[in-house]
Each structure stands twice: as C-alpha cells, then as structure tokens.
Design an enzyme around this catalytic site. Structure first.
Site, PDB file in Angstrom:
ATOM      1  N   CYS A   2       0.836  -1.194   0.000  1.00 24.27           N
ATOM      2  CA  CYS A   2       0.000   0.000   0.000  1.00 24.27           C
ATOM      3  C   CYS A   2       0.877   1.252   0.000  1.00 24.27           C
ATOM      4  O   CYS A   2       1.804   1.381   0.785  1.00 24.27           O
ATOM      5  CB  CYS A   2      -0.962   0.080   1.183  1.00 24.27           C
ATOM      6  N   ARG A  27       4.102  -0.581  -4.534  1.00 21.31           N
ATOM      7  CA  ARG A  27       3.677  -1.014  -3.195  1.00 21.31           C
ATOM      8  C   ARG A  27       2.324  -1.728  -3.217  1.00 21.31           C
ATOM      9  O   ARG A  27       1.864  -2.223  -2.196  1.00 21.31           O
ATOM     10  CB  ARG A  27       3.610   0.188  -2.249  1.00 21.31           C
ATOM     11  N   TRP A  72      -2.594  -2.802  -1.794  1.00 22.52           N
ATOM     12  CA  TRP A  72      -2.304  -4.236  -1.868  1.00 22.52           C
ATOM     13  C   TRP A  72      -3.263  -4.875  -0.869  1.00 22.52           C
ATOM     14  O   TRP A  72      -3.144  -4.662   0.337  1.00 22.52           O
ATOM     15  CB  TRP A  72      -0.847  -4.505  -1.492  1.00 22.52           C
ATOM     16  N   GLU A 459      17.455 -18.270  -6.423  1.00 23.77           N
ATOM     17  CA  GLU A 459      17.047 -16.928  -6.846  1.00 23.77           C
ATOM     18  C   GLU A 459      16.493 -16.947  -8.284  1.00 23.77           C
ATOM     19  O   GLU A 459      15.501 -16.284  -8.579  1.00 23.77           O
ATOM     20  CB  GLU A 459      18.242 -15.967  -6.729  1.00 23.77           C
ATOM     21  N   GLU A 466       7.986 -15.693 -10.181  1.00 24.14           N
ATOM     22  CA  GLU A 466       7.392 -14.433  -9.754  1.00 24.14           C
ATOM     23  C   GLU A 466       6.903 -13.591 -10.932  1.00 24.14           C
ATOM     24  O   GLU A 466       5.815 -13.018 -10.878  1.00 24.14           O
ATOM     25  CB  GLU A 466       8.483 -13.685  -8.967  1.00 24.14           C
ATOM     26  N   LYS A 582       5.890  -4.765  -3.577  1.00 26.63           N
ATOM     27  CA  LYS A 582       7.233  -4.619  -3.018  1.00 26.63           C
ATOM     28  C   LYS A 582       7.085  -4.162  -1.565  1.00 26.63           C
ATOM     29  O   LYS A 582       6.069  -3.605  -1.198  1.00 26.63           O
ATOM     30  CB  LYS A 582       7.971  -3.551  -3.835  1.00 26.63           C
TER      31      LYS A 582
END
Ligand code: F6R
Length: 587
Positions: A2, A27, A72, A459, A466, A582
């Site tokens: 958010c 965000r 979010w 990773e 993702e 994020k």
C-alpha cells in the site's frame, strides 16, 4: 505494501497526488483512490485496478488538500468498495497496515453502523467520527491507542485545511515542498517536489498545513525530528528507453555493484568495531534478500572460518534462536521495511546480539534497529522483483565477509573492481532468448546448482515464477536423483548453473540425468569445454571468467534476464506481478 500520499498546499492536490501514487504503485496495485477537500466538502474517486484507472476522474477533482492510496489487498478483496480512501462523517482517511482487532472494535463501539467496505481501515474512520470532540490530535490519539496492529494513516477532515499523519510499524514520511507540505509512504512519491523529508517515528503525530508542519510524540508533546535529504531523484524514476523497470534495473546491475563497493570504505571502520570478538554469524532476510544471505553464509565460512547460518527472517523469529553477545546478526533487506526482517533484527538486539543492516534504504526502520549499516547503493528499485538490489547485496555481503575475516577492503574492492565490466558483458550475452522460449513452453523449470550456484539457482527460480508464473523450483543438483527427477519429462526444463570447476563433473551428471528423461536443458557456466560436451543437446550460456566467489554477480544477470524474457513471451507485466507488492510491511 500500500502506498499513501497526502498534500496540503497552494496547488491542486489531486494532480500531485496522482503522480505520487504512480511512483508508489510498486507497493500495491489492487485499487487506487484520491480524495480532496474544498470549501468544506470532500470529493473522492476510487476504483479497483491500477492507478491509471482513476486518471480521468482524478483530473476533475479540485482542492488544495488531499490524500491518495494505492492498495495491496489484505482485508477485503480487491474491489471499488474496498479501495481507499474511506470516509465517515467529516473524516476521510487512507491506511497502510493491518488492524488486528478491527472486529473487536466494531462489536464494541460500532454496533448498528453501516459499513460500505470489508476493510479493517473503515473501522478507524468510523471511530474517528464517533469520538471526535473538536480536538483533532486528541481524537486521533484516542483512536490509535485502541488499535492493535500496524498502520500509517493520513487523515483529512471536511472542516479544515490540514492533514494529520500518524504511524506505527509502517512507514510514513513528511516532505517539505516549495508550495506545500506532503506525506507519503516512501520518498519516490516526493521526488521532484521535496528536497527534504522527515521520517516519522512510531507513535508520532504530524499536523500539516500549507505553511508548516508540526510534529508531536506519542504523548502529544511537540518534538523536533531531523530533516533529511530526499535521495529519490526524478531522473532515477524515468524508464528511459526501456519498456519495463525490470529491464532498466537489470541494466543498472553494473552500477549497483560499483557504487556499493565504493561506498563500503565509509562504513568499514565502524563495522570492524562491531565485529570485535564475533564467534558466530546469522544472516537473515526474506525472499531474494534471504537468497543473498545464503551466499553470505558461504563467504563467511570460507573466508573467516566462523560458523554462519542463513535464516528466513519469518522463521528465525519463531524458533527460539540462540543469540549471545558474540553473535552478529546480519539483516538483509532492499527496502529496510520488511516486517519479518525488522522484527528479527529487533529480537536479535533484545537478546544481546549485534545487528548489521545491509540495505538499499538508508532512512528505513531497519537502519534504526541496527548497530551498523552496510549500504547497498542500488538506487530506487521500482520493479516488484528485486534485481539490481540482489547483486548490490551480494557485493555488500562479500565486503562484509572479508571484514569478518580480517581482510582489508582494499584487496576485496580490487577483486570487485573488474566485475561491473563483466556484468556489462553478461547484459549482452546471446542465447537467453532461446532458453526463455523453452521456459515459456515448459510445464515447469528446475534451477539446479551446487554450493554457491545452488544459492543462485534458488534466486533464478524465485525470479522466474514471480514474473512469468511458470512453476519453478530451485534444487541442489545432487538432490535431483532423490525425488525431483520424477518430474522430468519432455515438457520439463532444467537450468543448470555450473561455475565450480571441481564440481563441474558432478553437476554435469545432473544434466545427463535430465537429458536421459527427455527433459530440456540449459546450462549457465564458465567451465572450459562444456559447450563442446553438450553441443546439440543443451543450450549453453557462457559466462566470463572471474573470481570464483564473485560468479553469482554474473549468473544472477543471466537468470534475471531469463525471467524477464520469459515473462514477456507469456505477455506478463514483469514490473507488477499478480498478487505481489514490493516492501512487505505486514507479517
Ligand atoms: C523477489 C523479491 C522479494 C523480496 C522480499 C524481501 O523478487 O523482491 O522476495 O526480496 O520481499 O524484501 P526486502 O529485501 O525489501 O526486505
């Protein structure tokens, strides 16, 4: 997690807030909304989906005071109704965080009230309306004292030309502009508007008018908080000639590595003091930051012969960790805000350990919880998937491991100094498109490696799933035959990272095992002769020769480009993967 923006000044608020929300969209992008006050009336627009969905209506809003939100979703699905701002009576607010006792507060104080959303946030605005007694700060304090959980709130009231900002366990900053004052979750929202910012502390209340900012502590006593330089530059937020931030940020890997090793010298002596008598090291973080911690563990054990562990921060907190005065906890976080990592750092300190933060965010909560900070100089990272911050973290952790081993940074910096050029070469490397094509058509992609290559395999897998949503796993190459091999068939792809000459033969066994089950194979390697051995049977990306401990800086670029290109082939937006945001500031 958010993004919130507030403005109070001489200009039209909604235009400024809209731009700020665009900069904070990393965000959360489930819904967006803006509300402004003008002549005692609040007007608002809010909609499910991206910030761009409200652009046209936001342009029509007029008023010099306003708030905005990009969400979010946590409590309440993504929808127009659950979008912020939320209003009740004269009050309207935006909220970042989670109120854990919202049901209890509803039952106790708001029986019979009609709610227009399923959010925990609406409870707060209803409580403000209910308890307002003419003293706004006292009312906000009374209500926030009732809340359990985390929040950053920006509140407006139809009767006044001001904003109230308060926070607990979620970030909120104040910005000082030329023709008004600002509130935001993060500095990029204020880039170009504010040269100076103040980071609010938990329990602070800030009252913003067009002409000034007053800050009060949790007892409503006036306090002076430091004014800091806003490091977010408008230019660093431009896409330039890149279609996506992910590509732009992968291209910034060389600069991130270079700036990070150049910055280390300024903190080295402090780190040496903190490290005195260290007997054990725990590296902690979440997601990509944890993956860089796995590499740090290897560095520390190899260079310093000190026991080192890598722990996922959310696990570390709940497993009764053994921390003594000679334990160093290295907390790694791009944002410096991740709730689990910040709480892990707090726990470590409360148990007598020393905390070193490795972060890209110099003013973040994590830096306040740390005994020392090693800067990652990646610059603003906008894409939700971490790229240049990962290689920046590896650089910082390599230097830190050298210091733990008593090796002066001059030698470590010398070894690192060739890496930006080699990373640049990786950006040009051929063959990724063909592997991306294989991955995009596959039923699943298995990233394999041994030792340090296994850490990068994890990773690579995280990045691919993702941004492309292709199912993926990272696995130690030697473990393949103990179960995962059952998944190999004509639709499976194995991406095998092989940079350790001594272990190459064994990793190539894994390649053969996959090929013999008709799986497709791509190899990322610097080992001599591997192309010839696999000619016509596997795709091979050759990486340049480098110090064996620094190969993750190169293999990382390859797996990041692979994830990016696979996402594009599948028509995903690599910058804003579904369901993610994020900076995960909730637990
Ligand atoms: C993956 C990714 C996440 C973050 C994780 C921790 O691409 O970006 O896994 O690494 O959420 O975030 P920070 O580093 O901000 O603590």
């Amino acid at each position: 997690m958010c993004g919130i923006v507030g403005y109070c000044g001489k200009r039209n608020a909604s235009e400024i807030i809209y731009k700020g929300l665009k900069q904070l969209e990393y965000r959360g992008y489930d819904s967006a909304g803006i509300a402004v006050v003008s002549d005692g009336t609040v007007s608002a627009v809010k909609k499910q989906g991206r910030v761009a969905n409200i652009e046209a209506e936001a342009k029509a809003l007029r008023g010099n005071v306003g708030i905005g939100h990009t969400r979010w979703a946590t409590h309440g699905k993504p929808s127009d109704e659950n979008a912020h701002p939320h209003s009740s009576g004269k009050f309207t607010l935006v909220h970042n965080g989670i109120i854990e006792n919202y049901d209890e507060l509803k039952a106790r104080y708001l029986c019979g009230e009609k709610f227009s959303s399923d959010t925990d946030s609406e409870v707060i605005v209803k409580l403000l309306d209910k308890f307002y007694n003419g003293d706004i700060l006292a009312t906000v304090k009374k209500v926030t004292d009732m809340l359990k959980g985390s929040y950053a709130l920006v509140i407006i009231c139809a009767d006044f030309d001001w904003l109230v900002v308060t926070k607990r366990a979620n970030p909120a900053i104040i910005g000082y502009g030329e023709d008004g004052n600002f509130a935001a979750s993060d500095a990029p929202a204020l880039a170009g508007y504010c040269k100076e910012i103040t980071v609010l502390q938990d329990g602070d209340f800030a009252l913003l008018t067009a002409d000034g900012v007053s800050i009060f502590d949790c007892n409503l006593q006036g306090v002076i908080r430091e004014r800091l330089i806003n490091l977010a530059e408008p230019a660093s937020l431009e896409l330039g000639d890149c279609p996506y931030y992910m590509l732009k940020e992968i291209r910034e890997v060389p600069a991130s590595v270079e700036r990070t090793y150049l910055a280390y010298v300024s903190v080295e002596s402090r780190i040496k003091r903190i490290l005195k008598d260290v007997k054990r090291v725990i590296v902690t973080g979440c997601g990509t930051a944890y993956n860089s911690g796995l590499i740090a563990k290897r560095y520390i054990e190899c260079f310093a012969s000190i026991p080192a562990e890598a722990e996922i921060a959310g696990e570390f907190r709940y497993k009764n960790p053994i921390i003594t005065g000679d334990t160093i906890v290295i907390a790694v976080s791009q944002s410096g805000e991740t709730a689990d990592t910040v709480e892990a750092a707090k726990l470590a300190r409360s148990m007598g350990g020393k905390v070193i933060a490795v972060t890209n965010a110099p003013y973040s909560e994590l830096t306040r919880q740390a005994d020392a900070v090693v800067p990652v100089e990646a610059g603003s990272e906008i894409c939700v998937a971490a790229t240049k911050s990962y290689t920046g973290q590896i650089t910082a952790l390599y230097l830190l491991a050298n210091t733990i081993a008593g090796i002066n940074s001059t030698e470590a910096v010398r070894r690192l100094s060739v890496m930006p050029e080699l990373c640049n070469k990786m950006l040009e490397c051929k063959g990724i498109d063909a592997i991306a094509d294989m991955c995009a058509r596959s039923s699943g992609v298995y990233f394999l490696g041994r030792d340090i290559d296994y850490a990068v395999a994890l990773e690579g897998s995280l990045k691919l799933k993702e941004v492309s949503y292709v199912p993926s796993e990272g696995y130690p190459a030697g473990e393949l035959k103990h179960g995962t091999l059952a998944l190999m068939d004509i639709k499976a792809v194995a991406v095998v990272i092989i940079t350790n000459e001594q272990l190459a033969g064994k990793s190539e066994n894994a390649v053969e095992q996959v090929l013999s089950r008709r799986g497709k194979v791509a190899v990322i390697s610097n080992v001599d002769g591997i192309e010839k051995r696999l000619q016509g049977r596997a795709e091979v990306i050759k990486i340049p020769e480098c110090d064996k401990y620094l190969s993750p800086l190169l293999t990382a670029v390859a797996v990041q480009l692979l994830a990016y290109k696979t996402a594009l082939l599948l028509e995903r937006d690599p910058d804003k993967p579904r369901n993610l945001a994020k900076s995960v500031t909730v637990e």
